[in-house]
Structures are given as C-alpha cells and as structure tokens.
Design an enzyme around this catalytic site. Sequence first.
Site, PDB file in Angstrom:
ATOM      1  N   GLY A  43      14.646  68.884  13.952  1.00 34.35           N
ATOM      2  CA  GLY A  43      14.254  68.026  15.078  1.00 34.35           C
ATOM      3  C   GLY A  43      15.110  68.099  16.320  1.00 34.35           C
ATOM      4  O   GLY A  43      14.632  67.827  17.415  1.00 34.35           O
ATOM      5  N   GLU A  98      21.754  64.914  17.208  1.00 39.56           N
ATOM      6  CA  GLU A  98      20.641  64.461  16.366  1.00 39.56           C
ATOM      7  C   GLU A  98      19.418  64.177  17.235  1.00 39.56           C
ATOM      8  O   GLU A  98      19.555  63.889  18.430  1.00 39.56           O
ATOM      9  CB  GLU A  98      21.113  63.196  15.619  1.00 39.56           C
ATOM     10  CG  GLU A  98      20.090  62.460  14.801  1.00 39.56           C
ATOM     11  CD  GLU A  98      19.639  63.202  13.559  1.00 39.56           C
ATOM     12  OE1 GLU A  98      19.214  64.366  13.679  1.00 39.56           O
ATOM     13  OE2 GLU A  98      19.682  62.609  12.463  1.00 39.56           O
ATOM     14  N   ASP A  99      18.248  64.249  16.633  1.00 45.27           N
ATOM     15  CA  ASP A  99      17.032  63.937  17.385  1.00 45.27           C
ATOM     16  C   ASP A  99      16.838  62.427  17.552  1.00 45.27           C
ATOM     17  O   ASP A  99      16.654  61.931  18.651  1.00 45.27           O
ATOM     18  CB  ASP A  99      15.790  64.582  16.737  1.00 45.27           C
ATOM     19  CG  ASP A  99      15.717  64.345  15.225  1.00 45.27           C
ATOM     20  OD1 ASP A  99      16.586  63.636  14.669  1.00 45.27           O
ATOM     21  OD2 ASP A  99      14.792  64.882  14.596  1.00 45.27           O
ATOM     22  N   ASP A 102      17.105  56.231  13.255  1.00 44.27           N
ATOM     23  CA  ASP A 102      16.099  55.228  12.904  1.00 44.27           C
ATOM     24  C   ASP A 102      16.784  54.176  12.026  1.00 44.27           C
ATOM     25  O   ASP A 102      17.450  53.279  12.536  1.00 44.27           O
ATOM     26  CB  ASP A 102      14.958  55.963  12.200  1.00 44.27           C
ATOM     27  CG  ASP A 102      13.762  55.092  11.901  1.00 44.27           C
ATOM     28  OD1 ASP A 102      13.504  54.153  12.654  1.00 44.27           O
ATOM     29  OD2 ASP A 102      13.071  55.353  10.900  1.00 44.27           O
ATOM     30  N   LYS A 130      16.601  53.985  17.749  1.00 43.60           N
ATOM     31  CA  LYS A 130      15.729  52.821  17.497  1.00 43.60           C
ATOM     32  C   LYS A 130      16.588  51.738  16.855  1.00 43.60           C
ATOM     33  O   LYS A 130      16.559  51.561  15.638  1.00 43.60           O
ATOM     34  CB  LYS A 130      14.631  53.194  16.497  1.00 43.60           C
ATOM     35  CG  LYS A 130      13.512  54.057  17.014  1.00 43.60           C
ATOM     36  CD  LYS A 130      12.358  54.024  15.994  1.00 43.60           C
ATOM     37  CE  LYS A 130      11.860  55.396  15.675  1.00 43.60           C
ATOM     38  NZ  LYS A 130      10.803  55.418  14.653  1.00 43.60           N
ATOM     39  N   PHE A 151       6.610  55.314  16.385  1.00 44.74           N
ATOM     40  CA  PHE A 151       6.744  56.629  15.766  1.00 44.74           C
ATOM     41  C   PHE A 151       6.500  57.685  16.835  1.00 44.74           C
ATOM     42  O   PHE A 151       5.394  57.805  17.367  1.00 44.74           O
ATOM     43  CB  PHE A 151       5.786  56.817  14.587  1.00 44.74           C
ATOM     44  CG  PHE A 151       6.109  58.075  13.841  1.00 44.74           C
ATOM     45  CD1 PHE A 151       7.151  58.089  12.924  1.00 44.74           C
ATOM     46  CD2 PHE A 151       5.420  59.260  14.095  1.00 44.74           C
ATOM     47  CE1 PHE A 151       7.499  59.264  12.264  1.00 44.74           C
ATOM     48  CE2 PHE A 151       5.765  60.435  13.440  1.00 44.74           C
ATOM     49  CZ  PHE A 151       6.799  60.430  12.521  1.00 44.74           C
ATOM     50  N   ASP A 158       8.504  65.837  14.791  1.00 42.17           N
ATOM     51  CA  ASP A 158       7.220  66.236  14.204  1.00 42.17           C
ATOM     52  C   ASP A 158       6.419  65.069  13.639  1.00 42.17           C
ATOM     53  O   ASP A 158       6.927  63.972  13.437  1.00 42.17           O
ATOM     54  CB  ASP A 158       7.472  67.196  13.045  1.00 42.17           C
ATOM     55  CG  ASP A 158       8.011  66.475  11.811  1.00 42.17           C
ATOM     56  OD1 ASP A 158       8.998  65.729  11.946  1.00 42.17           O
ATOM     57  OD2 ASP A 158       7.417  66.628  10.727  1.00 42.17           O
ATOM     58  N   ARG A 164       6.275  69.636  17.206  1.00 41.37           N
ATOM     59  CA  ARG A 164       7.682  69.799  17.600  1.00 41.37           C
ATOM     60  C   ARG A 164       7.800  70.528  18.942  1.00 41.37           C
ATOM     61  O   ARG A 164       8.782  70.375  19.653  1.00 41.37           O
ATOM     62  CB  ARG A 164       8.441  70.621  16.550  1.00 41.37           C
ATOM     63  CG  ARG A 164       8.625  69.902  15.222  1.00 41.37           C
ATOM     64  CD  ARG A 164       9.637  70.655  14.383  1.00 41.37           C
ATOM     65  NE  ARG A 164       9.652  70.266  12.989  1.00 41.37           N
ATOM     66  CZ  ARG A 164      10.338  69.242  12.492  1.00 41.37           C
ATOM     67  NH1 ARG A 164      11.049  68.475  13.290  1.00 41.37           N
ATOM     68  NH2 ARG A 164      10.308  68.968  11.199  1.00 41.37           N
TER      69      ARG A 164
HETATM   70  P1  5GP Z   1      17.037  57.631   9.500  1.00 41.06           P
HETATM   71  O1  5GP Z   1      17.805  58.210   8.360  1.00 41.06           O
HETATM   72  O2  5GP Z   1      17.887  57.214  10.663  1.00 41.06           O
HETATM   73  O3  5GP Z   1      16.132  56.512   9.043  1.00 41.06           O
HETATM   74  O4  5GP Z   1      16.024  58.722   9.969  1.00 41.06           O
HETATM   75  C1  5GP Z   1      16.371  59.811  10.677  1.00 41.06           C
HETATM   76  C2  5GP Z   1      15.292  60.863  10.590  1.00 41.06           C
HETATM   77  O5  5GP Z   1      14.001  60.293  10.385  1.00 41.06           O
HETATM   78  C3  5GP Z   1      15.213  61.606  11.891  1.00 41.06           C
HETATM   79  O6  5GP Z   1      16.110  62.683  11.925  1.00 41.06           O
HETATM   80  C4  5GP Z   1      13.753  62.031  11.904  1.00 41.06           C
HETATM   81  O7  5GP Z   1      13.600  63.234  11.213  1.00 41.06           O
HETATM   82  C5  5GP Z   1      13.029  60.944  11.158  1.00 41.06           C
HETATM   83  N1  5GP Z   1      12.403  59.960  12.079  1.00 41.06           N
HETATM   84  C6  5GP Z   1      12.776  58.685  12.277  1.00 41.06           C
HETATM   85  N2  5GP Z   1      12.003  58.094  13.197  1.00 41.06           N
HETATM   86  C7  5GP Z   1      11.120  59.020  13.594  1.00 41.06           C
HETATM   87  C8  5GP Z   1      10.063  59.027  14.572  1.00 41.06           C
HETATM   88  O8  5GP Z   1       9.758  58.046  15.277  1.00 41.06           O
HETATM   89  N3  5GP Z   1       9.391  60.203  14.715  1.00 41.06           N
HETATM   90  C9  5GP Z   1       9.671  61.313  13.981  1.00 41.06           C
HETATM   91  N4  5GP Z   1       8.929  62.404  14.212  1.00 41.06           N
HETATM   92  N5  5GP Z   1      10.668  61.357  13.065  1.00 41.06           N
HETATM   93  C10 5GP Z   1      11.387  60.214  12.887  1.00 41.06           C
END
Ligand code: 5GP
Length: 174
Positions: A43, A98-99, A102, A130, A151, A158, A164
């Site tokens: 990402g 990082e992308d 969340d 977020k 989302f 993706d 992507r």
């Molecule tokens: P976390 O571990 O912080 O919950 O999630 C991180 C990963 O979840 C990100 O690197 C990404 O791959 C995915 N992710 C979280 N939110 C989104 C979103 O709104 N869109 C997309 N495409 N991926 C997300």
Amino acid sequence: MSEVKGKILFTKEQIEARAAELGAQISKDYEGEEVYIVGTLRGAVMWMADMMKYITNDAEIDFMMASSYGSGTTTSGVVKVKKDLEGDIYNKNVIIIEDIVDTGTTLKHLKAYLADRNPKSIKICTMLDKPSRRLVDLKADYVGFEIDNLFVIGYGLDYDQKYRNLPYISYLEG
Ligand code: 5GP
C-alpha cells in the site's frame, strides 16, 4: 480518461504537496544524519515514492510486508510478517513509511519487531491516519492527512487488490 472510482478525498496534487511538506520536515529533523526508509508493501509504494523525493538526507531504502487484513475490510488483529527487511538496521534512523494507520495493530507490531534489532531511532510516517478507529496505543510521528472512519482506496490502497493504481485517494460509499 476512465471514470472516477468512489468520491475523491485527496487529489494527486494535494498528496504530492503534503509529501513535499513532510519531506522537508523530516530532512530538517534528521539534519546531518542518515536515514533508513522502510516502505510497507504493497500500500505505501506511491506515497513512499513521493516522500523519498523530498527527503534530502543520505538514505537507504528497504521494504517490509506485514498483513493484518484478509481480503475484506475488517481487521483480524493477527499480524504476520510476510517479507522482512533485506538490510541491517542496527544503530540506524529507521523511518517506516505506511499507507494508513487504522486500528494501529499492524504498526504497533512492526515497530516492536524492528525495535528488537536496536536501531538508533524509529519513527512512523503515514499517508493517512484514522485516529477514531484506534484500538492500540500507537501514534504516527508524521501524518499526511487525518481522515474520518471511511474505507479509502487509491494511491496504493486497495479493495480486494484492485484500485491501487488510482492517482487519487477516494472512498467507497457503503
Ligand atoms: P491497522 O493494523 O492499523 O488496523 O491496519 C492497517 C492496514 O489496514 C493498512 O496498512 C491497510 O492495509 C489496511 N486498511 C486500513 N484501513 C483501510 C482503508 O480505509 N482502506 C484500505 N484500502 N486499507 C485499509
């Protein structure tokens, strides 16, 4: 020109401008130091490519792949390192690019995983944050944009491995 997917949140121009600002900030914060840039696959690639151009320090580039998501849109809470770094980060200034942060689960795990190798420092630079979704205590040091609980797709992000390559960040309306 193909049709726009979802509702646009940030254009390519907005994202590039923010990368330039953060890149300048990072270059200043690490003045006189080398940095070890770690991009998270898949990402973060577009954002990483933008950021790299604006970091003026001597830099090494490496990649990691971790996963906490399946093919859906909810997190499993289980983090697996699928691809590790190629290089040695001992005594280096690691910047994880990082992308999106969340729940924070993935990065909290990755940060601890890399900290075990005794780098000089570790910071996180994320394109999107977020904060309202956070489940663990994790704060990014450099944040491109804070967003609501949406989302998002595009600019590396993706939905089921698609979108992507969109040159903007948009969200899918549920
Ligand atoms: P976390 O571990 O912080 O919950 O999630 C991180 C990963 O979840 C990100 O690197 C990404 O791959 C995915 N992710 C979280 N939110 C989104 C979103 O709104 N869109 C997309 N495409 N991926 C997300």
